[in-house]
Design an enzyme around this catalytic site. Structure first.
Site, PDB file in Angstrom:
ATOM      1  N   HIS A  40      -9.678   1.800   4.352  1.00  0.00           N
ATOM      2  CA  HIS A  40      -8.186   1.806   4.964  1.00  0.00           C
ATOM      3  C   HIS A  40      -8.656   2.972   6.121  1.00  0.00           C
ATOM      4  O   HIS A  40      -9.320   3.880   6.109  1.00  0.00           O
ATOM      5  CB  HIS A  40      -7.254   2.264   4.347  1.00  0.00           C
ATOM      6  CG  HIS A  40      -5.671   2.388   4.899  1.00  0.00           C
ATOM      7  ND1 HIS A  40      -5.402   3.226   5.752  1.00  0.00           N
ATOM      8  CD2 HIS A  40      -4.979   1.236   4.937  1.00  0.00           C
ATOM      9  CE1 HIS A  40      -4.487   3.059   6.223  1.00  0.00           C
ATOM     10  NE2 HIS A  40      -3.990   1.842   5.866  1.00  0.00           N
ATOM     11  N   LYS A  97       0.290   4.311  -0.196  1.00  0.00           N
ATOM     12  CA  LYS A  97      -0.351   5.618   0.237  1.00  0.00           C
ATOM     13  C   LYS A  97       0.032   6.671  -0.964  1.00  0.00           C
ATOM     14  O   LYS A  97       0.113   6.413  -1.898  1.00  0.00           O
ATOM     15  CB  LYS A  97       0.191   5.460   1.666  1.00  0.00           C
ATOM     16  CG  LYS A  97      -0.112   4.544   2.590  1.00  0.00           C
ATOM     17  CD  LYS A  97       0.076   4.663   4.084  1.00  0.00           C
ATOM     18  CE  LYS A  97      -0.171   3.247   4.670  1.00  0.00           C
ATOM     19  NZ  LYS A  97      -0.124   3.530   6.184  1.00  0.00           N
ATOM     20  N   SER A 118       2.673  -1.985  10.384  1.00  0.00           N
ATOM     21  CA  SER A 118       4.060  -2.311  10.653  1.00  0.00           C
ATOM     22  C   SER A 118       4.588  -3.692  10.530  1.00  0.00           C
ATOM     23  O   SER A 118       5.408  -4.027  11.206  1.00  0.00           O
ATOM     24  CB  SER A 118       4.612  -1.598  12.020  1.00  0.00           C
ATOM     25  OG  SER A 118       4.319  -0.459  12.135  1.00  0.00           O
ATOM     26  N   GLY A 135       2.080   2.571  10.611  1.00  0.00           N
ATOM     27  CA  GLY A 135       3.137   3.421  10.527  1.00  0.00           C
ATOM     28  C   GLY A 135       3.739   3.910  11.748  1.00  0.00           C
ATOM     29  O   GLY A 135       4.488   4.936  12.169  1.00  0.00           O
ATOM     30  N   GLU A 167      -6.230  -4.568  10.328  1.00  0.00           N
ATOM     31  CA  GLU A 167      -5.133  -3.525  10.532  1.00  0.00           C
ATOM     32  C   GLU A 167      -5.198  -2.531  12.024  1.00  0.00           C
ATOM     33  O   GLU A 167      -6.095  -1.649  11.660  1.00  0.00           O
ATOM     34  CB  GLU A 167      -4.886  -2.382   9.366  1.00  0.00           C
ATOM     35  CG  GLU A 167      -4.660  -3.150   8.071  1.00  0.00           C
ATOM     36  CD  GLU A 167      -3.716  -1.995   7.057  1.00  0.00           C
ATOM     37  OE1 GLU A 167      -2.795  -2.482   6.466  1.00  0.00           O
ATOM     38  OE2 GLU A 167      -4.297  -0.986   7.114  1.00  0.00           O
ATOM     39  N   ASN A 217       0.781  -1.337  -0.057  1.00  0.00           N
ATOM     40  CA  ASN A 217      -0.057   0.075   0.074  1.00  0.00           C
ATOM     41  C   ASN A 217       1.078   1.285   0.087  1.00  0.00           C
ATOM     42  O   ASN A 217       1.400   1.359   1.136  1.00  0.00           O
ATOM     43  CB  ASN A 217      -0.981  -0.020   1.461  1.00  0.00           C
ATOM     44  CG  ASN A 217      -1.560   1.369   1.559  1.00  0.00           C
ATOM     45  OD1 ASN A 217      -1.864   2.160   0.582  1.00  0.00           O
ATOM     46  ND2 ASN A 217      -2.222   1.464   2.546  1.00  0.00           N
ATOM     47  N   GLU A 248      -7.058   5.242   7.368  1.00  0.00           N
ATOM     48  CA  GLU A 248      -6.808   6.595   7.196  1.00  0.00           C
ATOM     49  C   GLU A 248      -7.878   7.364   6.173  1.00  0.00           C
ATOM     50  O   GLU A 248      -8.199   8.763   6.444  1.00  0.00           O
ATOM     51  CB  GLU A 248      -5.235   6.656   6.361  1.00  0.00           C
ATOM     52  CG  GLU A 248      -4.249   6.397   7.198  1.00  0.00           C
ATOM     53  CD  GLU A 248      -2.926   5.904   6.354  1.00  0.00           C
ATOM     54  OE1 GLU A 248      -3.093   5.921   5.214  1.00  0.00           O
ATOM     55  OE2 GLU A 248      -2.129   5.290   7.394  1.00  0.00           O
TER      56      GLU A 248
HETATM   57  P1  PGA Z   1       2.511   0.099   7.631  1.00  0.00           P
HETATM   58  O1  PGA Z   1       1.045   0.752   6.973  1.00  0.00           O
HETATM   59  O2  PGA Z   1       3.089  -1.001   7.225  1.00  0.00           O
HETATM   60  O3  PGA Z   1       3.579   1.544   7.337  1.00  0.00           O
HETATM   61  O4  PGA Z   1       2.264   0.272   9.158  1.00  0.00           O
HETATM   62  C1  PGA Z   1       0.096  -0.623   6.577  1.00  0.00           C
HETATM   63  C2  PGA Z   1      -0.891   0.114   6.019  1.00  0.00           C
HETATM   64  O5  PGA Z   1      -1.573   1.274   6.368  1.00  0.00           O
HETATM   65  O6  PGA Z   1      -1.503  -0.567   5.248  1.00  0.00           O
END
Ligand code: PGA
Length: 248
Positions: free
Chosen positions: A94, A11, A211, A172, A166, A9, A96
């Site tokens: 997601h 982003k 992560s 993140g 998630e 992903n 976000e």
């Molecule tokens: P990350 O993001 O691996 O940077 O924690 C995962 C995601 O938001 O899909």
């Protein structure tokens, strides 16, 4: 029984030049792996993904889609536009998008139906915040998110769904759920799927995201109900992403 899926992903990261290097690096390192691998890029780079990846073992997809089919929705991108660029996957819901764009479970469910009707694979995200986990609400929160999705879905279409667990507090942040914590939630999600269709629930892939890195991927991916990963930060570096693919 379930083929593992490792999906990047990206982003809101990348550029034509950086993506070219990243895609070439991933492509060069993909062996004849039995796992499925894909990247979900910003929409403006889907043409670049199509040009670079057609005929390769690396799939591509988008990070969101409009609820609407077409029309006066400035800034939105429809599922037929994603089809024009041969996308296979669409990340939906997601955290976000839920947090910064106010997406609701009901909207995510409508998007999921559009994506399935178009023959693409939705990767639908669910997960709890830190406050929800600390107050013992994880099961209730992810259960409620799943209930809305599953109520909208035809039982016969269950196998077309990919779910991503998630935990919001792990995205993140460098904090990962332990394999046991993640497995516990994945098992809860699998049980929810089984309530909808007991025959198809065992074939639905449930990815872990938050992560996931080369140094923790193997133990997470070894858990019985963790069928792959949705990878943010580590998907922007070919060596890290490939290391996760190879763990799978
Ligand atoms: P990350 O993001 O691996 O940077 O924690 C995962 C995601 O938001 O899909």
């Amino acid at each position: 029984m379930r083929r593992k899926l490792i999906c990047g992903n990206w982003k809101m990261n990348g550029s034509l030049a950086a993506n070219a290097v990243l895609l070439a690096g991933i492509k060069a390192g993909l062996s004849q792996s039995s796992c499925e691998v894909a990247v979900c890029a910003p929409a403006v780079y889907l043409a670049q993904c199509q040009a670079a990846l057609t005929g390769s073992a690396l799939g591509w997809g988008a990070q969101d889609v409009s609820i609407h089919a077409s029309g006066a929705y400035t800034g939105e991108i429809s599922v037929s536009m994603l089809q024009d660029f041969a996308c296979k996957y669409v990340i939906l819901g997601h955290s976000e998008r839920r947090a910064y764009h106010g997406e609701t479970d009901a909207q995510v469910a409508l998007k999921m139906l559009r994506v399935i009707q178009a023959g693409l694979t939705p990767i639908v995200c669910v997960g709890e915040t830190l406050a929800e986990r600390e107050s013992g609400q994880t099961q209730a929160v992810v259960g409620a998110q799943m209930d809305v999705l599953l109520a909208a879905l035809d039982a016969a279409d269950l196998a077309k769904l990919v779910v991503a667990y998630e935990p919001v507090w792990a995205i993140g942040t460098g904090k990962t759920a332990t394999p046991e914590m993640a497995q516990e939630v994945h098992a809860i999600l699998r049980a929810k799927l089984a309530q909808k269709n007991a025959k198809l629930a065992p074939v639905v892939r449930i990815l872990y995201g938050g992560s996931m890195k080369p140094d923790n991927a193997q133990e997470l991916l070894a858990m019985p109900d963790i069928d792959g990963g949705l990878i943010g930060g580590a998907a922007l570096n070919p060596a890290d992403f490939l290391a996760i693919v190879h763990s799978a």
